[in-house]
Design an enzyme around this catalytic site. Structure first.
Site, PDB file in Angstrom:
ATOM      1  N   HIS A 243     -38.238 -21.023  -4.006  1.00  0.00           N
ATOM      2  CA  HIS A 243     -37.444 -21.419  -3.582  1.00  0.00           C
ATOM      3  C   HIS A 243     -36.249 -20.681  -2.471  1.00  0.00           C
ATOM      4  O   HIS A 243     -36.109 -19.290  -3.649  1.00  0.00           O
ATOM      5  CB  HIS A 243     -36.813 -22.320  -4.204  1.00  0.00           C
ATOM      6  CG  HIS A 243     -35.685 -23.222  -3.393  1.00  0.00           C
ATOM      7  ND1 HIS A 243     -35.361 -23.955  -2.176  1.00  0.00           N
ATOM      8  CD2 HIS A 243     -34.139 -22.789  -3.465  1.00  0.00           C
ATOM      9  CE1 HIS A 243     -34.789 -24.449  -2.083  1.00  0.00           C
ATOM     10  NE2 HIS A 243     -33.764 -23.703  -2.430  1.00  0.00           N
TER      11      HIS A 243
ATOM     12  N   MET B 149     -43.937 -28.615   0.894  1.00  0.00           N
ATOM     13  CA  MET B 149     -42.885 -29.280   1.535  1.00  0.00           C
ATOM     14  C   MET B 149     -43.132 -30.778   0.558  1.00  0.00           C
ATOM     15  O   MET B 149     -43.074 -32.008   0.724  1.00  0.00           O
ATOM     16  CB  MET B 149     -42.790 -28.998   2.579  1.00  0.00           C
ATOM     17  CG  MET B 149     -42.548 -28.874   2.773  1.00  0.00           C
ATOM     18  SD  MET B 149     -41.392 -27.202   2.477  1.00  0.00           S
ATOM     19  CE  MET B 149     -39.805 -28.119   3.897  1.00  0.00           C
TER      20      MET B 149
ATOM     21  N   ASN C 261     -42.337 -22.407  -8.585  1.00  0.00           N
ATOM     22  CA  ASN C 261     -41.952 -22.918  -6.612  1.00  0.00           C
ATOM     23  C   ASN C 261     -41.139 -21.627  -6.810  1.00  0.00           C
ATOM     24  O   ASN C 261     -41.252 -21.236  -7.300  1.00  0.00           O
ATOM     25  CB  ASN C 261     -41.851 -24.438  -6.525  1.00  0.00           C
ATOM     26  CG  ASN C 261     -40.909 -24.568  -5.444  1.00  0.00           C
ATOM     27  OD1 ASN C 261     -41.751 -24.118  -4.572  1.00  0.00           O
ATOM     28  ND2 ASN C 261     -39.509 -24.722  -5.019  1.00  0.00           N
TER      29      ASN C 261
ATOM     30  N   LYS D 115     -47.904 -42.425  -3.967  1.00  0.00           N
ATOM     31  CA  LYS D 115     -47.978 -40.846  -4.416  1.00  0.00           C
ATOM     32  C   LYS D 115     -48.242 -40.925  -5.606  1.00  0.00           C
ATOM     33  O   LYS D 115     -49.876 -39.723  -6.044  1.00  0.00           O
ATOM     34  CB  LYS D 115     -47.109 -41.150  -4.969  1.00  0.00           C
ATOM     35  CG  LYS D 115     -46.340 -39.264  -4.599  1.00  0.00           C
ATOM     36  CD  LYS D 115     -45.013 -38.975  -5.049  1.00  0.00           C
ATOM     37  CE  LYS D 115     -45.350 -37.516  -4.846  1.00  0.00           C
ATOM     38  NZ  LYS D 115     -43.107 -37.421  -5.592  1.00  0.00           N
TER      39      LYS D 115
ATOM     40  N   ASN E 190     -46.357 -16.124   1.359  1.00  0.00           N
ATOM     41  CA  ASN E 190     -46.650 -16.312   0.411  1.00  0.00           C
ATOM     42  C   ASN E 190     -47.927 -16.473  -0.640  1.00  0.00           C
ATOM     43  O   ASN E 190     -48.690 -15.614  -0.945  1.00  0.00           O
ATOM     44  CB  ASN E 190     -45.471 -17.058  -1.008  1.00  0.00           C
ATOM     45  CG  ASN E 190     -43.947 -16.699  -0.685  1.00  0.00           C
ATOM     46  OD1 ASN E 190     -43.411 -16.254  -0.748  1.00  0.00           O
ATOM     47  ND2 ASN E 190     -43.302 -17.397  -0.332  1.00  0.00           N
TER      48      ASN E 190
ATOM     49  N   GLY F  43     -47.791 -19.286   4.932  1.00  0.00           N
ATOM     50  CA  GLY F  43     -48.289 -19.515   3.537  1.00  0.00           C
ATOM     51  C   GLY F  43     -48.540 -17.792   3.636  1.00  0.00           C
ATOM     52  O   GLY F  43     -49.446 -17.028   3.302  1.00  0.00           O
TER      53      GLY F  43
END
Length: 209
Positions: free
Chosen positions: A111, A92, A109, A67, A16, A14
């Protein structure tokens, strides 16, 4: 200034998330983290949220039959907290239709590579193994693919001859902290359009965009 409301999804340490929390303490920053959701109960990001008295929820995929049901629970929490923007900060899991439809072009997001190079897991290691001389990080809108959405911003990081995957990852991470803070601010305070794959920010005085 009334701050926009961020919901942050996490899976790991965590850092970020911490960068966003720290930025939100400044009066002139346009957003604040109002809820954190983790899919892993051992994620250190949970402790970061608790230290700041930010509501935190653990929602594990294995606790749900599908899901869709899993994402319905996440959606329920995000809507409860009236989230304006969803930020994936080391989350993730691939985002599915349920969340994409609930927050159209409102999920971003971060990356650790210069996309479209090296999407997916272990991007820093892949870049190092490939022998690139420049790597970096990317903030992008989330779509149905893997790290494939329109790019909001990028920062470059030089790859040194004596780098290891670990040292490269750490330097990229320092740039991630800056880029996620900058990108959230830009999305929330500037006008833009998504034209095909391009995120086009409107310049002041330009009425043609």
């Amino acid at each position: 200034m009334e701050k926009k409301r961020l919901g942050v999804l996490v899976s790991g340490r965590g850092s970020n998330l911490q960068a966003l929390i720290d930025a939100s303490k400044k009066d002139d920053y346009p957003a604040k983290v109002v809820v954190v959701i983790s899919n892993k109960k051992e994620a250190y990001a949970i402790e970061r949220a608790k230290k700041e008295n930010i509501p935190v929820y653990v929602v594990k995929r294995e606790d749900y039959r599908s899901k869709r049901e899993y994402e319905e629970k996440i959606r329920e929490i995000l809507l409860e907290y009236k989230v304006d923007l969803v930020v994936l900060a080391g989350y993730m899991k691939i985002i599915g239709k349920t969340l994409l439809e609930a927050f159209p072009w409102r999920i971003i997001n971060i990356h650790p590579s210069l996309l479209p190079s090296f999407p997916g897991l272990e991007a820093q290691k892949k870049a190092w193994e490939y022998g690139v001389k420049i790597s970096g990080c990317t903030v992008h809108f989330v779509d149905e693919g893997i790290d494939s959405g329109p790019i909001i911003g990028q920062r470059a990081v030089l790859v040194y001859d004596d780098d290891t995957p670990e040292t490269l990852a750490e330097r990229i991470l320092q740039e991630e902290h800056k880029l996620i803070v900058e990108s959230v601010k830009k999305i929330l305070t500037e006008e833009y359009e998504i034209i095909g794959r391009r995120v086009v920010f409107k310049k002041k005085g330009d009425e043609n965009i």
